[in-house]
Write a protein that holds these residues in place. Structure first.
Motif, PDB file in Angstrom:
ATOM      1  N   TYR A 200      16.978  -4.350 -12.616  1.00 58.86           N
ATOM      2  CA  TYR A 200      15.598  -3.879 -12.667  1.00 58.86           C
ATOM      3  C   TYR A 200      15.327  -2.927 -13.826  1.00 58.86           C
ATOM      4  O   TYR A 200      14.180  -2.658 -14.169  1.00 58.86           O
ATOM      5  CB  TYR A 200      15.194  -3.247 -11.335  1.00 58.86           C
ATOM      6  N   GLU A 201      16.380  -2.413 -14.432  1.00 57.92           N
ATOM      7  CA  GLU A 201      16.283  -1.587 -15.637  1.00 57.92           C
ATOM      8  C   GLU A 201      17.567  -1.796 -16.414  1.00 57.92           C
ATOM      9  O   GLU A 201      18.600  -2.099 -15.816  1.00 57.92           O
ATOM     10  CB  GLU A 201      16.082  -0.120 -15.259  1.00 57.92           C
ATOM     11  N   PHE A 202      17.509  -1.672 -17.718  1.00 60.37           N
ATOM     12  CA  PHE A 202      18.634  -2.055 -18.570  1.00 60.37           C
ATOM     13  C   PHE A 202      19.999  -1.677 -18.003  1.00 60.37           C
ATOM     14  O   PHE A 202      20.917  -2.497 -17.961  1.00 60.37           O
ATOM     15  CB  PHE A 202      18.456  -1.413 -19.953  1.00 60.37           C
ATOM     16  N   SER A 203      20.173  -0.443 -17.532  1.00 53.71           N
ATOM     17  CA  SER A 203      21.478   0.045 -17.085  1.00 53.71           C
ATOM     18  C   SER A 203      21.658   0.025 -15.574  1.00 53.71           C
ATOM     19  O   SER A 203      22.719   0.420 -15.085  1.00 53.71           O
ATOM     20  CB  SER A 203      21.700   1.478 -17.596  1.00 53.71           C
ATOM     21  N   ASN A 204      20.635  -0.409 -14.847  1.00 58.31           N
ATOM     22  CA  ASN A 204      20.669  -0.298 -13.393  1.00 58.31           C
ATOM     23  C   ASN A 204      20.557  -1.656 -12.699  1.00 58.31           C
ATOM     24  O   ASN A 204      19.683  -2.461 -13.029  1.00 58.31           O
ATOM     25  CB  ASN A 204      19.544   0.632 -12.920  1.00 58.31           C
TER      26      ASN A 204
END
Length: 344
Positions: A200-204
């Motif tokens: 849902y987010e680049f690192s997550n």
């Protein structure tokens, strides 16, 4: 320190308008807090602000701090989410990064935490010197086998004045290579996707429904209040940051003075931050919001700048949103920089 933090919360009671949905104990070593201290801070928050019915209350901790007794203690507090800085399940990696815990502690603390907490996130680092793709795959497999609902995975960055930086300069350890990090990131995307996790987010990465409310609010540009030394805050129009010196922080708070600096954001600053944060998420940049919030000049500039990345297959437009493709994900920060407004 706890008393000073509580006093700062009261001093800043007018800085939050509306309901608070997430409370995050992070930075430093919040796991050193006792339940009495956690309860004192939370009681101050609850008596000062309006809190949602079921807030996400996260505490960051390192594996060496999460003993059986400590986990049990936190489970009896209002904390309902743990973010554990595992970094790697390999001893070599942990020593290289100068971590205080070992691989046994990393594994044992997760097993113990799962008995008392359902909502757990762990941090993993990739792109570590001498880390093979096979080792990175093994790290991901271990995390997935533990059935952790949320993973935060970051490329290693070498901070100045650290032991790792000195090792690299002396040739003891090979330098960090972007190509290796990019390969590891591609493996991460493939494996988590196959396991049913949402990036849902680049690192997550999370199982459906297990997004971090704290992370999501940040990437959506929602206001937040950070208290304590080095605490950063954002209200939509300005940023502020507290002094990092503990004794000076405590003295100023006891004197009734906020030990912080503020920066008023220009329209260009807000546009650039919007681009940077939204491009890292699955929802991407809303062309409608760009036009409504920043006007025609910014909207036309963005449309012009994004063409090169659409042509190269790094960006795509779906409905109203500009979204990074799988090919462009690892390059999203660089792409965002190309979309920034530099002069206006």
């Amino acid at each position: 320190m706890v008393d000073a933090i509580c006093k700062e919360i009261v001093l800043r009671k007018c800085e939050i308008d509306g309901e608070i949905a997430t409370i995050y104990f992070g930075g430093g070593t919040p796991s050193l807090l006792t339940n009495v201290e956690v309860d004192k801070i939370l009681s101050t928050v609850y008596s000062t602000f309006q809190i949602s019915e079921n807030p996400e209350i996260t505490l960051e901790a390192n594996p060496d701090d999460l003993t059986k007794a400590k986990i049990l203690e936190f489970s009896n507090s209002a904390i309902n989410r743990l973010s554990i800085g595992v970094q790697s399940f390999f001893e070599h990696d942990l020593k290289l990064m100068n971590r205080a815990h070992n691989q046994t502690e990393a594994l044992e603390c997760i097993v113990l935490a799962k008995k008392h907490f359902e909502n757990i996130s762990i941090d993993l680092i990739y792109g570590i010197p001498e880390m093979s793709s096979e080792q990175w795959i093994a790290n991901i497999e271990k995390a997935l086998s533990l059935n952790i609902p949320h993973l935060s995975c970051y490329a290693l960055t070498v901070e100045p004045k650290t032991a790792l930086e000195q090792f690299i300069k002396k040739g003891i350890v090979p330098p960090v290579e972007d190509d290796v990090a990019q390969e590891h990131h591609a493996i991460l995307i493939e494996m988590t996707e196959a396991a049913g996790y949402d990036n849902y987010e680049f690192s997550n990465f999370c199982k459906p429904g297990w997004e971090s409310k704290n992370n999501t609010a940040y990437w959506q540009g929602k206001p937040y209040l950070g208290v304590g030394p080095s605490g950063h805050s954002y209200d939509g129009n300005q940023r502020s940051w507290n002094i990092s010196n503990n004794p000076i922080y405590i003295k100023k708070i006891n004197d009734g003075e906020l030990p912080l600096e503020r920066e008023v954001l220009s329209t260009r600053d807000k546009y650039n931050e919007y681009v940077m944060t939204r491009l890292r998420t699955t929802n991407g940049i809303s062309l409608k919001e760009i036009n409504e919030n920043f006007g025609l000049i910014f909207s036309e500039y963005l449309s012009k700048q994004m063409i090169q990345h659409i042509d190269s297959g790094l960006l795509c437009v779906k409905m109203d949103a500009i979204i990074v493709t799988k090919k462009g994900k690892f390059l999203s920060d660089g792409i965002a920089a190309d979309l920034f407004m530099i002069n206006i």
